[in-house]
Design a protein around this motif. Structure first.
Motif, short mmCIF file in Angstrom:
data_model
loop_
_atom_site.label_atom_id
_atom_site.label_comp_id
_atom_site.label_asym_id
_atom_site.label_seq_id
_atom_site.Cartn_x
_atom_site.Cartn_y
_atom_site.Cartn_z
N LEU A 29 59.27 23.05 22.73
CA LEU A 29 60.23 22.63 21.71
C LEU A 29 60.37 21.11 21.75
O LEU A 29 60.31 20.50 22.84
N PRO A 30 60.54 20.46 20.62
CA PRO A 30 60.70 19.00 20.63
C PRO A 30 61.99 18.59 21.34
O PRO A 30 62.93 19.38 21.48
N VAL A 61 65.94 19.77 20.81
CA VAL A 61 66.02 21.08 20.16
C VAL A 61 66.09 22.15 21.23
O VAL A 61 65.25 22.19 22.14
N ALA A 67 66.55 26.36 22.24
CA ALA A 67 66.49 27.75 21.82
C ALA A 67 67.70 28.50 22.37
O ALA A 67 68.01 28.40 23.56
N VAL A 127 67.62 28.45 16.66
CA VAL A 127 67.99 27.03 16.82
C VAL A 127 69.20 26.80 15.92
O VAL A 127 69.15 27.14 14.72
N ALA A 151 66.52 27.53 12.63
CA ALA A 151 65.21 28.14 12.88
C ALA A 151 65.43 29.44 13.63
O ALA A 151 66.45 29.62 14.30
N THR A 171 61.75 28.27 9.70
CA THR A 171 62.39 26.98 9.99
C THR A 171 62.88 26.38 8.68
O THR A 171 62.12 26.30 7.71
N LEU A 210 63.97 20.72 9.54
CA LEU A 210 63.29 20.63 10.82
C LEU A 210 61.77 20.79 10.72
O LEU A 210 61.08 20.72 11.75
N ARG A 211 61.25 21.01 9.54
CA ARG A 211 59.81 21.24 9.43
C ARG A 211 59.01 19.99 9.76
O ARG A 211 59.45 18.87 9.53
N ARG A 220 58.08 19.09 12.77
CA ARG A 220 58.41 18.54 14.09
C ARG A 220 57.95 19.45 15.23
O ARG A 220 58.23 19.16 16.39
N VAL A 228 58.92 22.60 15.61
CA VAL A 228 59.99 23.53 16.00
C VAL A 228 59.50 24.98 15.93
O VAL A 228 59.77 25.77 16.85
N LEU A 272 59.50 27.24 19.18
CA LEU A 272 60.41 28.38 19.29
C LEU A 272 59.62 29.68 19.47
O LEU A 272 60.03 30.55 20.25
#
Length: 317
Positions: A164-165, A168, A170, A221, A229, A255, A259-260, A262, A264, A268
């Motif tokens: 995960l970036p 961010v 979970a 998220v 997400a 997502t 947040l797209r 990146r 995610v 996730l």
């Protein structure tokens, strides 16, 4: 033998289970259903057993069936879902013609009850091995519109997963976020081919209220109480009983636009796969449109998934 056609009832579930099993011996779709699975499906809020199902009976044997599933929205078109299975010994021109005529006539009635005056389309899926129904649909004016693929990854030798970036996190699924997850799903899949918004009743029946839902290997998220997400997971006991393999199914992966791009989604999903492995699952599966607008196929490949087989959607306006 002449066939007798009538609507299905819940008492017909065992016969329907036997029909699916007989078809699977020839079609090899990989689908295995128990009585409980099929009863649960027939009790869904978008299915009218008395007016939108039909079964063909050869004495006490269910030789084939058709089902029409209304959708929760008609924006801009009511994309009615059709299902059918016919026993290999009864795959004749007459049975095919009866099903197509019934689908055409009854779908119009379903549409008028749900969305009077709205335009509608008939959508019927078929696995790559289901050749007979392909000819029936093509002969009735259905055209191939979309290809979906089933993808799988083994969890015993799971490759390193995308992280995960930074920033961010979970969060395990909690039912207090149920409607927030529905809102995220409807937003994320808005504009996807063949997709319409879910109403809460259908969402609960098919997804988070399903007997097969696994909240312990589903993750979100969050931004406060808003879901940004999600990966929502299911486990189908009847599949495990038939194959001997405990398979995690990533049913919904999405997502929001904010947040797209990146990482995610892949992060996730990777987090979910590690949790599924720790929970004792042997592999994971999912289904995706090969022309997905968000390039989801690449996301799943980064997590190790590979294409195994195809489903095709045939449509008639």
């Amino acid at each position: 033998m002449d066939l007798t056609w009538r609507p299905l009832t819940l008492d017909d579930v065992p016969a329907l289970t036997r029909l699916y099993a007989a078809a699977e011996e020839v079609d090899r779709t990989g689908d295995h259903f128990s009585d409980e699975d099929l009863r649960d499906e027939l009790e869904g809020p978008n299915i009218d057993l008395a007016r939108a199902t039909t079964g063909a009976w050869a004495g006490e044997t269910l030789a084939g069936y058709g089902l029409i599933r209304r959708r929760d929205a008609a924006d801009p078109v009511h994309m009615i879902r059709l299902q059918s299975v016919v026993h290999p010994m009864h795959r004749t021109d007459a049975v095919g013609a009866h099903l197509v005529e019934w689908f055409s006539r009854t779908s119009r009635e379903v549409n008028e009850r749900a969305f009077p005056g709205a335009p509608f389309e008939l959508h019927h899926g078929r696995h790559q091995h289901e050749r007979w129904i392909t000819g029936v649909l093509a002969g009735a004016g259905f055209t191939h519109q979309r290809t979906m693929v089933n993808m799988r990854v083994g969890l015993a030798d799971l490759p390193p997963q995308p992280p995960l970036p930074d920033g961010v996190t979970a969060v395990p699924f909690d039912f207090k976020y149920d409607l927030a997850a529905l809102d995220a799903r409807n937003d994320t899949f808005a504009g996807h081919w063949g997709s319409t918004a879910y109403e809460p009743e259908a969402w609960h029946h098919l997804v988070t209220g399903s007997k097969d839902f696994r909240p312990d290997v589903s993750f979100l998220v969050l931004d406060g109480d808003k879901v940004l997400a999600f990966v929502l997971s299911h486990f189908y006991q009847s599949e495990a009983a038939a194959t001997g393999i405990r398979e995690h199914y990533a049913t919904w992966v999405g997502t929001r636009a904010v947040l797209r791009g990146r990482g995610v989604a892949s992060g996730l999903l990777g987090h979910t796969l590690l949790a599924a492995k720790a929970a004792g699952f042997a592999r994971s599966a999912l289904n995706v449109d090969v022309d997905n607008a968000h390039r989801a196929l690449g996301v799943y490949e980064r997590c190790g998934y590979r294409v195994e087989d195809e489903w095709h959607v045939y449509v008639r306006s």
